[in-house]
Design an enzyme around this catalytic site. Structure first.
Site, mmCIF file in Angstrom:
data_model
loop_
_atom_site.group_PDB
_atom_site.id
_atom_site.type_symbol
_atom_site.label_atom_id
_atom_site.label_comp_id
_atom_site.label_asym_id
_atom_site.label_seq_id
_atom_site.Cartn_x
_atom_site.Cartn_y
_atom_site.Cartn_z
ATOM 1 N N HIS A 1 -4.475 -89.493 11.849
ATOM 2 C CA HIS A 1 -4.149 -90.775 10.803
ATOM 3 C C HIS A 1 -3.020 -91.610 11.569
ATOM 4 C CE1 HIS A 1 -5.098 -89.181 6.471
ATOM 5 N NE2 HIS A 1 -6.052 -89.854 7.249
ATOM 6 N N HIS B 1 6.932 -87.388 5.740
ATOM 7 C CA HIS B 1 7.265 -88.476 4.872
ATOM 8 C C HIS B 1 8.235 -88.077 3.982
ATOM 9 C CE1 HIS B 1 3.697 -91.380 5.708
ATOM 10 N NE2 HIS B 1 3.128 -90.004 5.881
ATOM 11 N N ASP C 1 -0.606 -93.521 10.919
ATOM 12 C CA ASP C 1 0.962 -93.405 11.113
ATOM 13 C C ASP C 1 1.466 -92.099 11.692
ATOM 14 O OD1 ASP C 1 -0.411 -92.224 8.820
ATOM 15 O OD2 ASP C 1 1.630 -92.225 7.657
ATOM 16 N N HIS C 2 0.596 -91.483 12.426
ATOM 17 C CA HIS C 2 1.140 -90.367 12.999
ATOM 18 C C HIS C 2 0.580 -90.185 14.453
ATOM 19 C CE1 HIS C 2 1.856 -87.901 9.129
ATOM 20 N NE2 HIS C 2 1.162 -88.899 8.905
ATOM 21 N N ASP D 1 1.246 -84.165 7.235
ATOM 22 C CA ASP D 1 0.946 -84.500 5.587
ATOM 23 C C ASP D 1 0.299 -83.049 4.850
ATOM 24 O OD1 ASP D 1 1.830 -86.915 6.493
ATOM 25 O OD2 ASP D 1 0.207 -87.838 5.978
ATOM 26 N N HIS E 1 -5.693 -82.207 3.713
ATOM 27 C CA HIS E 1 -5.074 -83.711 3.764
ATOM 28 C C HIS E 1 -6.390 -84.297 4.610
ATOM 29 C CE1 HIS E 1 -2.808 -87.260 4.129
ATOM 30 N NE2 HIS E 1 -2.797 -87.207 5.397
ATOM 31 N N HIS F 1 -2.398 -84.688 12.922
ATOM 32 C CA HIS F 1 -3.571 -85.163 12.558
ATOM 33 C C HIS F 1 -3.794 -86.591 13.040
ATOM 34 C CE1 HIS F 1 -1.051 -86.401 9.032
ATOM 35 N NE2 HIS F 1 -2.219 -87.182 8.830
HETATM 36 FE FE FE Z 1 1.144 -89.772 6.867
HETATM 37 ZN ZN ZN Z 2 -1.632 -88.604 6.868
#
Ligand code: FE
Ligand code: ZN
Length: 256
Positions: A56, A174, A58-59, A136, A113, A54
């Site tokens: 985001h 995570h 942090d990905h 996530d 998410h 996805h």
């Molecule tokens: Fe994440």
């Molecule tokens: Zn995420």
């Protein structure tokens, strides 16, 4: 296909999928590029694909630098993420396939998410285990927050993942396990396997060890977000409706 776990940022995991025969690799959700490049140098392997779950940051934060560092890296993501994933070239939908060396992965559309979230599942072979990269969506002992999706969507998405074999290894993005299990104990306190799991996770974390991968059988037996159909969980949130049970559990976890 060997899966190499790279811990980055506060609690993120990047996964490198290495095919030692062709000496190529794919990376799942590169939050940042440097540790991926270092790992590839150690393996002397060539990066051929980025699999994003996805959009985001942090990905996908490492996408651009990885594209610059290797020739012909192909960036994969969900079709609904069009315009949100840096460098995306392949727009995947449910049932599409991806390959790493001799392994083929299948794509699940798992909104909740985010509205575009996908997961990558590599079924087991006679010699290698099944691997699920679920970003996530499903976490060890928990599930992702509902930023863009509804409880109904997330429940459907988790139900798809829940149908996979028990011995599937679950590579979530995570290290949230300990806190997830703390919450789980508040709503499923008489589950002996959950108590055992919590103790084991506590011990692992106190030794600074990872709790990932999890396995799907353990999730089915101890993750409250896969157990919304169990009487104990329904009693805990005072509902007998699956979606309402799930939504109330998710709401309680948000406030936990
Ligand atoms: Fe994440
Ligand atoms: Zn995420």
């Amino acid at each position: 296909m060997q899966v190499i776990r790279i811990p980055v940022l506060t609690d993120n995991y990047i996964f490198l999928l290495h095919d030692h025969i062709k000496n190529i690799a794919a990376v799942v959700d590169p939050a940042i590029a440097e540790p991926v490049i270092e790992q590839l140098q150690q393996l002397d392997a060539k990066l051929v694909a980025i699999f994003n779950t996805h959009h985001h940051h942090d990905h996908v934060g490492g996408n651009q630098q990885l594209i610059k560092s290797f020739d012909n890296v192909v960036v994969y993501g969900g079709v609904e993420d069009r315009g949100r994933i840096p460098g995306q070239q392949v727009f995947l939908k449910e049932g599409d396939c991806v390959t790493v060396g001799n392994r083929t992965g299948v794509v699940f559309f798992v909104p909740g998410h985010t509205r575009a979230h996908i997961a990558y599942y590599f079924p087991a072979t006679p010699t290698e285990s099944g691997e699920l990269f679920c970003g996530d969506t499903l976490f060890a002992g928990g599930c992702g927050r509902l930023f863009e999706g509804t409880p109904t969507q997330m429940l459907e998405s988790l139900t798809k993942l829940q149908a996979l074999p028990d011995d599937t290894r679950v590579w979530c993005a995570h290290e949230y396990t300990l806190n997830n299990l703390k919450f789980a104990l508040t709503v499923d306190s008489n589950n002996p396997e959950l108590k055992t799991r919590f103790t084991a996770a506590q011990a692992a974390r106190s030794r600074n060890e990872s709790t990932i991968p999890s396995d799907l059988g353990l999730e089915k037996r101890t993750n409250p977000f896969l157990r919304w159909n169990q009487p104990a969980l329904q009693t805990a949130v005072d509902s007998s409706d699956p979606v309402q049970t799930f939504a109330r559990l998710r709401g309680m976890k948000d406030r936990f």
